[in-house]
Design an enzyme around this catalytic site. Structure first.
Site, PDB file in Angstrom:
ATOM      1  N   LYS A 225      34.479  34.345  38.779  1.00  0.00           N
ATOM      2  CA  LYS A 225      34.085  34.658  37.271  1.00  0.00           C
ATOM      3  C   LYS A 225      35.432  34.016  36.838  1.00  0.00           C
ATOM      4  CE  LYS A 225      33.541  39.279  38.078  1.00  0.00           C
ATOM      5  NZ  LYS A 225      33.345  39.309  39.393  1.00  0.00           N
ATOM      6  N   THR A 226      36.747  34.238  37.234  1.00  0.00           N
ATOM      7  CA  THR A 226      37.978  33.932  36.646  1.00  0.00           C
ATOM      8  C   THR A 226      37.893  32.228  36.912  1.00  0.00           C
ATOM      9  OG1 THR A 226      39.022  35.740  37.613  1.00  0.00           O
ATOM     10  CG2 THR A 226      40.268  34.081  36.814  1.00  0.00           C
TER      11      THR A 226
ATOM     12  N   ASP B 171      39.348  40.086  31.609  1.00  0.00           N
ATOM     13  CA  ASP B 171      38.893  40.354  32.951  1.00  0.00           C
ATOM     14  C   ASP B 171      38.592  42.160  32.899  1.00  0.00           C
ATOM     15  OD1 ASP B 171      37.956  40.374  35.434  1.00  0.00           O
ATOM     16  OD2 ASP B 171      39.908  39.991  36.543  1.00  0.00           O
TER      17      ASP B 171
ATOM     18  N   THR C 187      32.618  43.830  36.787  1.00  0.00           N
ATOM     19  CA  THR C 187      31.973  44.031  37.819  1.00  0.00           C
ATOM     20  C   THR C 187      30.672  45.266  37.630  1.00  0.00           C
ATOM     21  OG1 THR C 187      33.615  45.682  38.299  1.00  0.00           O
ATOM     22  CG2 THR C 187      33.868  43.709  39.429  1.00  0.00           C
TER      23      THR C 187
ATOM     24  N   ARG D 214      36.360  34.330  47.736  1.00  0.00           N
ATOM     25  CA  ARG D 214      37.595  35.058  47.837  1.00  0.00           C
ATOM     26  C   ARG D 214      37.893  35.369  49.419  1.00  0.00           C
ATOM     27  NH1 ARG D 214      38.613  39.165  43.945  1.00  0.00           N
ATOM     28  NH2 ARG D 214      39.421  37.463  42.426  1.00  0.00           N
TER      29      ARG D 214
HETATM   30  P1  ADP Z   1      36.375  36.765  40.369  1.00  0.00           P
HETATM   31  O1  ADP Z   1      37.090  36.551  39.122  1.00  0.00           O
HETATM   32  O2  ADP Z   1      34.859  36.942  40.463  1.00  0.00           O
HETATM   33  O3  ADP Z   1      36.869  38.070  41.057  1.00  0.00           O
HETATM   34  P2  ADP Z   1      37.682  34.482  41.279  1.00  0.00           P
HETATM   35  O4  ADP Z   1      37.175  33.378  40.200  1.00  0.00           O
HETATM   36  O5  ADP Z   1      39.352  34.884  41.133  1.00  0.00           O
HETATM   37  O6  ADP Z   1      36.720  35.742  41.256  1.00  0.00           O
HETATM   38  O7  ADP Z   1      37.283  33.704  42.811  1.00  0.00           O
HETATM   39  C1  ADP Z   1      38.126  33.926  43.900  1.00  0.00           C
HETATM   40  C2  ADP Z   1      38.522  33.053  44.659  1.00  0.00           C
HETATM   41  O8  ADP Z   1      37.328  32.084  45.196  1.00  0.00           O
HETATM   42  C3  ADP Z   1      39.034  31.741  43.807  1.00  0.00           C
HETATM   43  O9  ADP Z   1      40.610  31.730  43.895  1.00  0.00           O
HETATM   44  C4  ADP Z   1      38.523  30.338  44.257  1.00  0.00           C
HETATM   45  O10 ADP Z   1      39.357  29.966  45.114  1.00  0.00           O
HETATM   46  C5  ADP Z   1      37.418  30.823  45.420  1.00  0.00           C
HETATM   47  N1  ADP Z   1      35.792  30.548  44.685  1.00  0.00           N
HETATM   48  C6  ADP Z   1      35.319  31.274  43.732  1.00  0.00           C
HETATM   49  N2  ADP Z   1      34.121  30.529  43.654  1.00  0.00           N
HETATM   50  C7  ADP Z   1      34.201  29.523  44.112  1.00  0.00           C
HETATM   51  C8  ADP Z   1      33.090  28.175  43.990  1.00  0.00           C
HETATM   52  N3  ADP Z   1      31.968  28.494  43.500  1.00  0.00           N
HETATM   53  N4  ADP Z   1      33.518  27.391  44.859  1.00  0.00           N
HETATM   54  C9  ADP Z   1      34.724  27.355  45.617  1.00  0.00           C
HETATM   55  N5  ADP Z   1      35.711  28.467  45.769  1.00  0.00           N
HETATM   56  C10 ADP Z   1      35.450  29.403  44.935  1.00  0.00           C
END
Ligand code: ADP
Length: 366
Positions: A95-96, A140, A189, A248
């Site tokens: 998401k981030t 977030d 979430t 992640r």
């Molecule tokens: P969320 O915000 O949903 O908790 P993040 O955006 O922080 O998740 O993603 C976690 C990690 O996973 C990121 O640092 C990135 O390196 C990896 N990641 C997430 N989505 C992808 C994707 N579609 N392709 C490649 N790596 C990804």
């Protein structure tokens, strides 16, 4: 510039917000507007060398990419701010990363914050007045915004306007302050915990799904290249199988595998094969289907103490010494997705597949 005072603790308390207005506020000076919030580059925890930066590098989530790709193109051609986007789904799915990708694709800045950091009205006001045209503002855990912050956001999202109460008592009056057009990207979430007036103000609402094996393998292989690892295909597949459908976790497991390769190979440049992945992940108690110690503890507790369930979430949380919200948003979604756990109106139950995975006799006995 008259903006808004937190008015001490009272106005930070959602319960003191009262109807549609803000809590009582006093005329104040600019000093009460917090300094500009931080850009992604100032957030070391958000800066992750493995994050894809462009939409083309963002692996998987086909529907999400398609919808946002069209929205980006249309927005670019109209030279407007992108409509507000709500992204929901379990942690670690990207998401981030997607908020940062959106800003990169639109050629604007991404301001990052999270709802618990916006406790006082001036926190969110400070953020909003410091935005530049078409900036992306990423919030977030947006389901945790308090009511005062939400009410500040409504006109900001809808009309790019702040409605502020200036003065106190009989001299209090409302002042509107124009804002530049911006894009709010909210991540949660728990989409169900978002108030419906807030949810309704997002033009694009998208769910992120767990990744399939092919996409996870591609994510692991991409990360291995970025980390300078010589990772065999079968090793990438093994990491992909055990990362709970979550990039992640894939990246985290890969780093643990790298540690073991480093120690075994001496210089860390040896080839990493399936056996080495197996060894490294056994060390970290990640099993062949990606269940970790917390997952197995939950299933084990359900099986051993409650005959497989049904058991209420709070009881389970107390038994495990975990927070119920963490169980619900972090541990359970993957077990549900794997078909090892079932949510029923009477509580959580282990499925037959869950019993088999834990090596537990079936309900009707061995
Ligand atoms: P969320 O915000 O949903 O908790 P993040 O955006 O922080 O998740 O993603 C976690 C990690 O996973 C990121 O640092 C990135 O390196 C990896 N990641 C997430 N989505 C992808 C994707 N579609 N392709 C490649 N790596 C990804």
């Amino acid at each position: 510039m008259a903006i808004i005072s937190s008015g001490g603790k009272a106005s930070a308390d959602p319960s003191s917000a009262g109807g549609a207005g803000l809590s009582p506020v006093a005329p104040v000076s600019a000093r009460l507007v917090d300094p500009a919030p931080l850009d992604a580059a100032d957030h070391p925890e958000r800066v992750d060398g493995l994050r894809p930066r462009r939409l083309d590098d963002y692996i998987g989530q086909k529907d999400l990419k398609q919808v946002l790709g069209i929205a980006i193109e249309a927005t670019r051609s109209r030279n407007e701010a992108l409509d507000h986007v709500l992204l929901y789904g379990p942690p670690g799915l990207g998401k981030t990363t997607m908020a940062l990708v959106l800003a990169e694709e639109l050629g604007v800045r991404c301001r990052i914050t999270s709802a618990p950091a916006l406790e006082r009205p001036r926190d969110i006001v400070g953020l909003l007045v410091n935005l530049q045209p078409r900036d992306v503002l990423f919030i977030d855990e947006i389901h945790r915004l308090n009511r005062v912050a939400e009410e500040i956001l409504y006109p900001a999202m809808e009309d790019f306007r702040l409605d502020l109460t200036v003065g106190q008592g009989t001299t209090a009056r409302t002042r509107s302050v124009p804002l530049v057009p911006f894009t709010l990207v909210g991540a949660t979430t728990k989409a169900g915990s978002l108030s419906s007036p807030l949810r309704d103000r997002f033009g694009l609402i998208q769910r992120l799904e767990f990744y399939d094996l092919v996409d996870l393998q591609a994510i692991v292989e991409r990360a291995a290249v970025l980390l300078g690892l010589d990772l065999r295909r079968e090793a990438a597949l093994e990491v992909a199988r055990r990362c709970r459908g979550t990039p992640r976790i894939a990246n985290r497991l890969l780093r643990r595998v790298r540690d073991v390769a480093w120690v075994r190979g001496g210089d860390g440049h040896g080839c990493i094969d399936g056996a080495l992945v197996e060894e490294a992940l056994q060390l970290h108690r990640v099993d062949g289907r990606g269940l970790d110690a917390s997952d197995r503890r939950l299933l084990h507790l359900l099986l051993e103490q409650y005959g497989g369930g049904p058991v209420g979430l709070e009881t389970l949380a107390a038994g495990l010494g975990e927070d119920a919200a963490t169980l619900e948003t972090v541990v359970e979604p993957f077990l549900l997705q794997m078909g090892f756990l079932q949510r029923t109106p009477r509580g959580r139950m282990v499925t037959e597949a869950g019993r088999a995975h834990m090596g537990w006799p079936g309900e009707s006995g061995p």
